[in-house]
Design a protein around this motif. Sequence first.
Motif, PDB file in Angstrom:
ATOM      1  N   ALA A  16       7.272-108.838  76.984  1.00 54.76           N
ATOM      2  CA  ALA A  16       6.478-108.627  75.865  1.00 54.76           C
ATOM      3  C   ALA A  16       5.119-109.699  76.292  1.00 54.76           C
TER       4      ALA A  16
ATOM      5  N   GLY B  71      -0.192-105.222  75.951  1.00 48.61           N
ATOM      6  CA  GLY B  71       0.778-104.912  75.383  1.00 48.61           C
ATOM      7  C   GLY B  71       0.745-103.510  74.838  1.00 48.61           C
TER       8      GLY B  71
ATOM      9  N   ARG C 227      -1.107-109.230  73.186  1.00 52.11           N
ATOM     10  CA  ARG C 227      -0.504-107.974  72.946  1.00 52.11           C
ATOM     11  C   ARG C 227      -1.574-106.604  73.063  1.00 52.11           C
ATOM     12  N   ARG C 228      -2.860-107.340  72.527  1.00 53.83           N
ATOM     13  CA  ARG C 228      -3.974-106.362  72.291  1.00 53.83           C
ATOM     14  C   ARG C 228      -4.503-105.886  73.789  1.00 53.83           C
TER      15      ARG C 228
ATOM     16  N   VAL D 157       4.921-103.695  69.713  1.00 59.80           N
ATOM     17  CA  VAL D 157       5.382-104.108  71.134  1.00 59.80           C
ATOM     18  C   VAL D 157       6.769-104.286  71.345  1.00 59.80           C
TER      19      VAL D 157
ATOM     20  N   GLN E  21       1.270-105.065  64.775  1.00 59.29           N
ATOM     21  CA  GLN E  21       1.041-105.008  66.332  1.00 59.29           C
ATOM     22  C   GLN E  21       2.180-105.413  66.947  1.00 59.29           C
ATOM     23  N   GLN E  22       2.488-106.762  66.969  1.00 56.15           N
ATOM     24  CA  GLN E  22       3.708-107.331  67.815  1.00 56.15           C
ATOM     25  C   GLN E  22       4.907-106.658  67.281  1.00 56.15           C
TER      26      GLN E  22
END
Length: 509
Positions: free
Chosen positions: A346, A354, A350-351, A418, A414-415
């Motif tokens: 991960a 991910g 993330r944006r 992921v 959002q995390q």
Amino acid sequence: MAEPLLRMTGVTKRFRGVVALSGVSIDVHRGEVHAICGENGAGKSTLMEIISGVHPHGSFEGTIELEGRQVAFRSLADSEAEGIVIVHQELAVVPQLTVAENIFLGNEVTRHGLLDRDAANRRAAAVMARVGLDESPAARTGDLGIGKQQLVEIAKALAKDVRLLILDEPTAALGRDDSDRLLALVQQLSAQGITCVLISHRLHEVLRVADRITVIRDGATIETMRTDDPETDERRIIRAMVGRPLDDLFPPREPDIGEELFRLENWTVHHPADPTRVVVDDVHLTVRSGEIIGIAGLMGAGRTELAMSVFGRSYGSVITGAAYKRGQPIELRSVREAIRNGIVYAPEDRRRDGLNLLASVQSNVSAAALGRLSEHGLVDDVRERKVAEAYRYKLNIKAPSVASRTGVLSGGNQQKIVLSKWIFTNPDVLILDEPTRGIDVGAKYEIYGFINELAAQGKAIIVISSELPEVIGLSDRIYTLAHGRITAEIARRDATQELLMSHMAVERA
């Protein structure tokens, strides 16, 4: 008391019938650093977008007053004309342009209708000196580190004759030294009379630089507190943010650690653009079933490079060494091969790396394991939706539906998406790079609990984090990394921030 520079009264904002802000009132005094704190989804960003004109006058209820007069911003240009500038968490620099070109982007320096590069460079140098940026104005912005790119954004704001500077999570992507420099700059600007609004989840930083703190919860103003009040501390802020005390920031856990699950031996990685440069140097590392290990290191130590090189050689030109799973050698020559061997990663950003922000929650959750939902090459939409709904419930992903666009959700949600994506691949080893960066304390607690649950299932977890309390609070063992080399292996019972820093900051051999 003097008239506030900014006053917002009874601000209410709805999106398709959903109330994002409900009667929020706040005042910001001239020259102060005013922090806005709240969980992801509390409404902080929406409030700032109203102040800066992203959500125009008429799209919300309530009033905005600037120096005692009511204003009606209908665009970003309107607010900037009044000296209000926002620097977003996601930097808006253009990497291909020079520092000077970025500083005056949209506000170009001209002479007789033509760009005046010499004048632009001179003016850029002056504003760069104010923020402590010692690069050449002609330097390519993409060649600078994240910390210096953040300074370019602030220099750009100062070039617009800013009176109210809004900083949205300015240190989220920065290491300790860059964060310290940026916070010192915020205090310096405040001393020069520039009013700053600071949005941050790093409560120790908020307490260090802010004069006052306003907490927003579920779209409503909860309270405003002064930082010089002896009763204002992290626990009070957390209690206001989440509506309950978090006496223990990390969920309780009784480790059940089994046999060795994954091992690296002599793992060495060379820089992708310069094969003569060693970025990860002869790393030996083990992690057992049910164990959480932490990797701590300063920016540039090679933490992310190590993780990406393990995840199917996503980083590096020449990679040598051996990887073992349950004592047997495995190959990790591609991302597909890493996933097939039960190893997932991960990413830190993330944006960017991910998620597909334009795609739905459902599409993101299933993206890494579509084969499990396909028959004859076609994805079974019903099964895909059921899987996404299951993870939405299990991880408490706050989204109207699994058809919602991922990009509109908060960082914490959002995390969680992921994590859902990689858990759906049924991995044995999870490498989590900055798993709670830019996430509020409530969402952090949920993610910590989920990490503990994965370890209890017998999975091996590797956590990379810049926050030393997080590394210590989560890990059973901790490896410190400096200049690409493992410098120490420390049991949790022996770990202190001072001890970790002493091993992270060793000089290059």
